[in-house]
Scaffold this active site. Structure first.
Site, short mmCIF file in Angstrom:
data_model
loop_
_atom_site.label_atom_id
_atom_site.label_comp_id
_atom_site.label_asym_id
_atom_site.label_seq_id
_atom_site.Cartn_x
_atom_site.Cartn_y
_atom_site.Cartn_z
N LYS A 22 0.84 -1.21 0.00
CA LYS A 22 0.00 0.00 0.00
C LYS A 22 0.87 1.25 0.00
CE LYS A 22 -1.42 1.49 4.13
NZ LYS A 22 -1.16 2.87 4.58
N ARG A 122 1.58 14.25 13.68
CA ARG A 122 1.95 14.07 12.28
C ARG A 122 1.91 15.35 11.42
NH1 ARG A 122 -0.48 8.57 10.04
NH2 ARG A 122 1.34 8.71 8.70
N1 EPU Z 1 7.32 14.34 10.86
C1 EPU Z 1 7.46 15.67 11.15
N2 EPU Z 1 7.31 16.59 10.13
C2 EPU Z 1 7.03 16.20 8.85
C3 EPU Z 1 6.90 14.84 8.56
C4 EPU Z 1 7.05 13.93 9.59
O1 EPU Z 1 7.73 16.05 12.30
O2 EPU Z 1 6.91 17.08 7.99
C5 EPU Z 1 7.47 13.35 11.92
C6 EPU Z 1 6.20 12.56 12.17
O3 EPU Z 1 5.33 13.24 13.03
C7 EPU Z 1 6.75 11.29 12.77
C8 EPU Z 1 8.05 11.09 12.00
O4 EPU Z 1 8.39 12.38 11.49
O5 EPU Z 1 7.03 11.47 14.12
C9 EPU Z 1 8.01 10.11 10.86
O6 EPU Z 1 6.88 10.36 10.05
P1 EPU Z 1 6.86 10.05 8.48
O7 EPU Z 1 6.73 11.34 7.77
O8 EPU Z 1 8.00 9.17 8.14
O9 EPU Z 1 5.51 9.26 8.35
P2 EPU Z 1 4.56 9.30 7.10
O10 EPU Z 1 5.37 9.51 5.89
O11 EPU Z 1 3.43 10.22 7.36
C10 EPU Z 1 4.71 6.78 6.50
C11 EPU Z 1 3.76 5.63 6.36
C12 EPU Z 1 3.24 5.24 7.72
C13 EPU Z 1 4.43 4.84 8.58
C14 EPU Z 1 5.44 5.99 8.65
C15 EPU Z 1 6.71 5.64 9.39
C16 EPU Z 1 2.83 6.01 4.16
C17 EPU Z 1 1.66 6.38 3.34
N3 EPU Z 1 2.66 6.04 5.49
O12 EPU Z 1 3.98 7.84 7.10
O13 EPU Z 1 2.40 4.11 7.53
O14 EPU Z 1 4.01 4.52 9.89
O15 EPU Z 1 5.81 6.40 7.31
O16 EPU Z 1 7.34 4.56 8.82
O17 EPU Z 1 3.88 5.67 3.64
C18 EPU Z 1 0.63 2.64 8.02
O18 EPU Z 1 0.80 2.11 6.92
O19 EPU Z 1 -0.11 2.13 8.91
C19 EPU Z 1 1.30 3.90 8.33
C20 EPU Z 1 0.89 4.71 9.31
#
Ligand code: EPU
Length: 438
Positions: A22, A122
């Site tokens: 996904k 997030r």
């Molecule tokens: N963060 C920030 N600022 C940002 C972006 C992120 O502070 O601009 C912080 C977040 O709050 C968090 C950390 O950085 O504490 C990591 O977040 P990340 O951005 O890596 O998460 P994401 O990209 O929103 C993706 C997956 C998630 C998975 C996370 C971590 C997708 C669509 N989602 O989310 O997947 O948990 O990376 O590996 O790729 C899931 O599939 O259940 C899911 C939640």
């Protein structure tokens, strides 16, 4: 709303086919916005988030055909709308992935700020800072991010980007934006997740010049335009991990097909330490069963890839309730990702939470209960706990699990689990042969 009814205590046995990822499909679908030519994606899982992403692309003006169930042909030749509205972003945060491509190709994009969700605050500040480094003008207006390419030049400009924190979708958004920027972009402290590598492969097939994906430093030489491509999405490493735990927690034995063991190396090695026997049969097949010595408590700390993934933390916690001894589980990625713990406590689990640390004492005899799913991975954890609990478990709000697991109850039933979905939903109407059950 659909529910699952599970009667626990049956060891699983048989073969399961792992679906496409996904979290790789979502950015790859967004990448199709970077070109007017068709992008064909194979092995896209049939899950709710993909349906949402498809709807978003269609709302923007793209045509999405599905010549086969898991193949999407996306053509973004006539984009008329440049906005991801609040109603979509609030149901799926990954819709922010259209920001980078829209801005890069059309010089404008408007995306609702996602706000908080069940697992934490997030923010997307790192996405926005990165785009500003590429010269974009970014403003916040009435809960929306409004971004424009630099005035006068009309095109993003390559730049050096240092991420303060590793962000998966942040890296993906910037990667897509940089492909059409003028000049070279270097991203430091980039996410190394296999999904980022998969996206980079697709982008390169489309004519982009991306190097270093899978390492902390990614460079992109911007090009003027991208073209058509065909790509097969990688297998879902979190679904793989979930079924590894399903075999171990029930004391069963499974063969997982169509997976990529190298993407789950840390999870596999931790599970082996915890007493799970996992054999790599070949490059796409794993054989798993609980070892004769039983399950042992082992600690984990969630961290960005290649370390232990936060998306497997909840499932691992379910397993640890059945392991001998005390395990310490630290969640460093999201601040509020222990909602499953209180539900498992209601089943008899001995779990103490202290901030971002959970201490699990095992083994305990879980008993079936009525439970609420709170997010995707928490739901998977509760299903796993239900599979081993005595008696009947009812899990409410399984729409969370439908967001990311393709027909999990049919796959589990095909290997002997006593699980059924109460009430119909869209995915429930698919026959087993259509959803990867072998
Ligand atoms: N963060 C920030 N600022 C940002 C972006 C992120 O502070 O601009 C912080 C977040 O709050 C968090 C950390 O950085 O504490 C990591 O977040 P990340 O951005 O890596 O998460 P994401 O990209 O929103 C993706 C997956 C998630 C998975 C996370 C971590 C997708 C669509 N989602 O989310 O997947 O948990 O990376 O590996 O790729 C899931 O599939 O259940 C899911 C939640």
């Amino acid at each position: 709303m659909d529910k699952f009814r599970i009667t626990g205590g049956r060891p699983l046995a048989g073969r399961v086919s792992i679906s496409g990822a996904k979290n790789s499909s979502l950015p790859c679908m967004a990448a199709a916005l970077l070109t007017a030519e068709p992008v064909v994606l194979h092995n896209v899982p049939y899950v709710r988030d993909i349906i949402t992403q498809r709807r978003l692309l269609e709302d923007l003006g793209a045509t999405v055909l599905t010549p086969e169930l898991r193949t999407h042909k996306i053509t973004a030749a006539h984009i008329e709308v440049f906005e991801a509205p609040y109603d979509l972003v609030k149901t799926m945060r990954a819709s922010v992935l259209v920001l980078g491509p829209l801005l890069a190709r059309f010089g404008k994009a408007k995306v609702s700020l996602p706000g908080g969700c069940a697992i934490g605050t997030r923010p997307i500040d790192l996405h926005l800072e990165g785009l500003q480094h590429l010269g974009a003008e970014v403003n916040l207006e009435a809960g929306y991010v409004v971004a424009r390419a630099p005035a006068g030049r009309g095109r993003l400009q390559g730049a050096e980007i240092h991420f303060d924190k590793v962000t998966v979708t942040g890296t993906e958004n910037l990667l897509m934006a940089a492909t059409l920027a003028e000049g070279k972009t270097t991203m430091h402290n980039a996410a190394r997740e296999p999904e980022v590598v998969d996206l980079a492969e697709l982008l390169n097939r489309m004519g982009a010049r991306v190097r270093g994906a899978g390492t902390p430093t990614i460079t992109v030489e911007g090009v003027e335009a991208l073209g058509p491509a065909e790509h097969t999405i990688i297998p879902d490493r979190i679904e793989t991990g979930t079924f590894l735990v399903a075999a171990a927690i029930t004391g069963g034995e499974l063969e997982l097909r169509d997976c990529r063991p190298e993407h789950s190396a840390t999870v596999i090695s931790k599970l082996r330490e915890a007493g799970v026997e996992i054999e790599e049969v070949n490059q796409s097949t794993l054989h798993v069963r609980r070892g004769a010595g039983g399950l042992r408590a082992r600690d984990i700390t969630t961290e960005p890839h290649p370390r232990f993934p936060t998306d497997m933390q909840a499932q691992y916690m379910a397993l640890m309730t059945q392991a001998e001894g005390r395990s310490v589980i630290k969640e460093t990625i999201f601040e509020n990702r222990f909602m499953h713990a209180s539900e498992m406590q209601r089943m008899g689990a001995r779990i103490a939470i202290d901030g971002r640390t959970a201490i699990v004492d095992g083994p305990v005899h879980l008993t079936g209960a009525r439970l609420q799913a709170s997010d995707l991975r928490a739901s998977a954890c509760l299903v796993l706990a239900g599979l081993v609990a005595a008696g009947e478990t009812i899990i409410e709000r399984v729409y969370h699990i439908d967001r990311g697991y393709e027909k999990i109850e049919a796959k589990l039933r095909s290997v002997g689990a006593d699980i059924e979905r109460l009430r119909e939903s869209v995915t429930a109407s698919l026959p087993p042969t259509e959803i990867g059950v072998l």
